[in-house]
Design an enzyme around this catalytic site. Structure first.
Site, PDB file in Angstrom:
ATOM      1  N   GLU A 110      -0.201  -7.935  -1.043  1.00  0.00           N
ATOM      2  CA  GLU A 110      -0.393  -8.114   0.403  1.00  0.00           C
ATOM      3  C   GLU A 110       0.699  -7.376   1.182  1.00  0.00           C
ATOM      4  O   GLU A 110       0.429  -6.815   2.248  1.00  0.00           O
ATOM      5  CB  GLU A 110      -0.385  -9.612   0.733  1.00  0.00           C
ATOM      6  CG  GLU A 110      -1.590 -10.338   0.167  1.00  0.00           C
ATOM      7  CD  GLU A 110      -1.549 -11.837   0.386  1.00  0.00           C
ATOM      8  OE1 GLU A 110      -2.620 -12.459   0.410  1.00  0.00           O
ATOM      9  OE2 GLU A 110      -0.445 -12.400   0.531  1.00  0.00           O
ATOM     10  N   GLU A 154      -3.994 -15.271  -7.709  1.00  0.00           N
ATOM     11  CA  GLU A 154      -3.923 -16.603  -7.111  1.00  0.00           C
ATOM     12  C   GLU A 154      -5.032 -17.525  -7.597  1.00  0.00           C
ATOM     13  O   GLU A 154      -4.836 -18.739  -7.718  1.00  0.00           O
ATOM     14  CB  GLU A 154      -3.979 -16.493  -5.573  1.00  0.00           C
ATOM     15  CG  GLU A 154      -2.693 -16.033  -4.924  1.00  0.00           C
ATOM     16  CD  GLU A 154      -2.565 -14.530  -4.828  1.00  0.00           C
ATOM     17  OE1 GLU A 154      -1.734 -14.053  -4.048  1.00  0.00           O
ATOM     18  OE2 GLU A 154      -3.306 -13.811  -5.547  1.00  0.00           O
TER      19      GLU A 154
END
Length: 261
Positions: A112, A132
């Protein structure tokens, strides 16, 4: 201080930012706040035009959130600082180019962070993932950004399965710009940064604001705002010395000298 997790180096108009938190360059709340301050100061410094973000060492760019720090009490909804996680993805009005030089593993919040840059260069051994899903959490920023950057089905496969992409596949899907041998990564990033630093900063600012704001606008509405100089950066550009300098340099068949004003 030598023990700071963020090292910065100024090379003329280029700021190099190195994430240096052994063993893996993971980001905790304190580090994120420092990164936000570094990129805020970069944004506000008229003498700096381009930034490079990279990681220390040759194994990890950044794996994202520091789970050990979380286990020790860092709250996932804590204070990440002025720029949000990693100092970049929520920093307002960042109208200067940022290059991510990915020197190794780039996953989770680290991916990210890279996606928050304007261009991504990668070492040939770099790898990318959003793991994740395997820990029962959501890659929040990546869930918003990635399906807009690469083919939807590839983005969803990464989000839903956590599978890894090597640098070659990441480049094939358009996630990154270029791949280089690890030994050449920073020299190539610096070369690109110098090229950008020689360009027109007011034009860069206008491009970044238009791209950012137009994402949630209809095409014609965005175009109308540009042509009517309703973006602040566009208005500044079209009333600037640099606008006149560009026209003069073209007419005089010489390289323009950009002053950023």
């Amino acid at each position: 201080m030598s023990d700071t997790p963020i090292k910065t180096t100024r090379n003329g108009q280029v700021l190099e930012v190195t994430l240096d938190r052994p063993k893996a360059n993971a980001i905790d709340l304190a580090t994120s706040r420092i990164m936000g301050e570094v990129f805020r100061d970069f944004r506000d410094d008229p003498d700096l035009r381009v930034a490079i973000i990279t990681g220390a060492g040759d194994k990890f760019f950044c794996p994202g959130w520091d789970l050990k720090a979380a286990a020790d009490g860092d709250a996932v909804d804590g204070d990440y600082g002025v720029g949000g996680f990693g100092g970049l993805q929520e920093l307002p009005h960042l109208n200067k180019p940022v290059i991510a030089a990915v020197n190794g593993i780039c996953c989770g919040g680290g991916l990210e962070l890279a996606l928050s840059a304007d261009m991504i260069l990668a070492a040939d051994h770099a790898s990318f993932a959003l793991p994740e899903i395997r820990s029962g959490t959501v890659a929040d920023a990546a869930s918003i950004k990635l399906p807009k950057r690469i083919p939807y089905h590839i983005a969803m496969e990464m989000l839903l399965t956590g599978r890894w992409l090597d640098a070659e596949e990441a480049a094939r899907w358009g996630m990154i710009n270029h791949i280089y041998p690890a030994s050449d990564l920073m020299s190539e990033a610096r070369k690109l940064a110098q090229l950008l630093a020689s360009g027109p900063p007011l034009v860069y600012a206008a491009i970044k604001e238009v791209v950012r704001e137009a994402e949630d606008m209809k095409f014609q509405d965005a175009l109308n705002k540009i042509t009517k100089s309703q973006f602040k950066t566009v208005e500044t550009l079209y009333t600037s010395e640099d606008q006149l300098e560009g026209a003069r340099a073209f007419a005089e068949k010489r390289d323009p000298v950009w002053k950023g004003r």
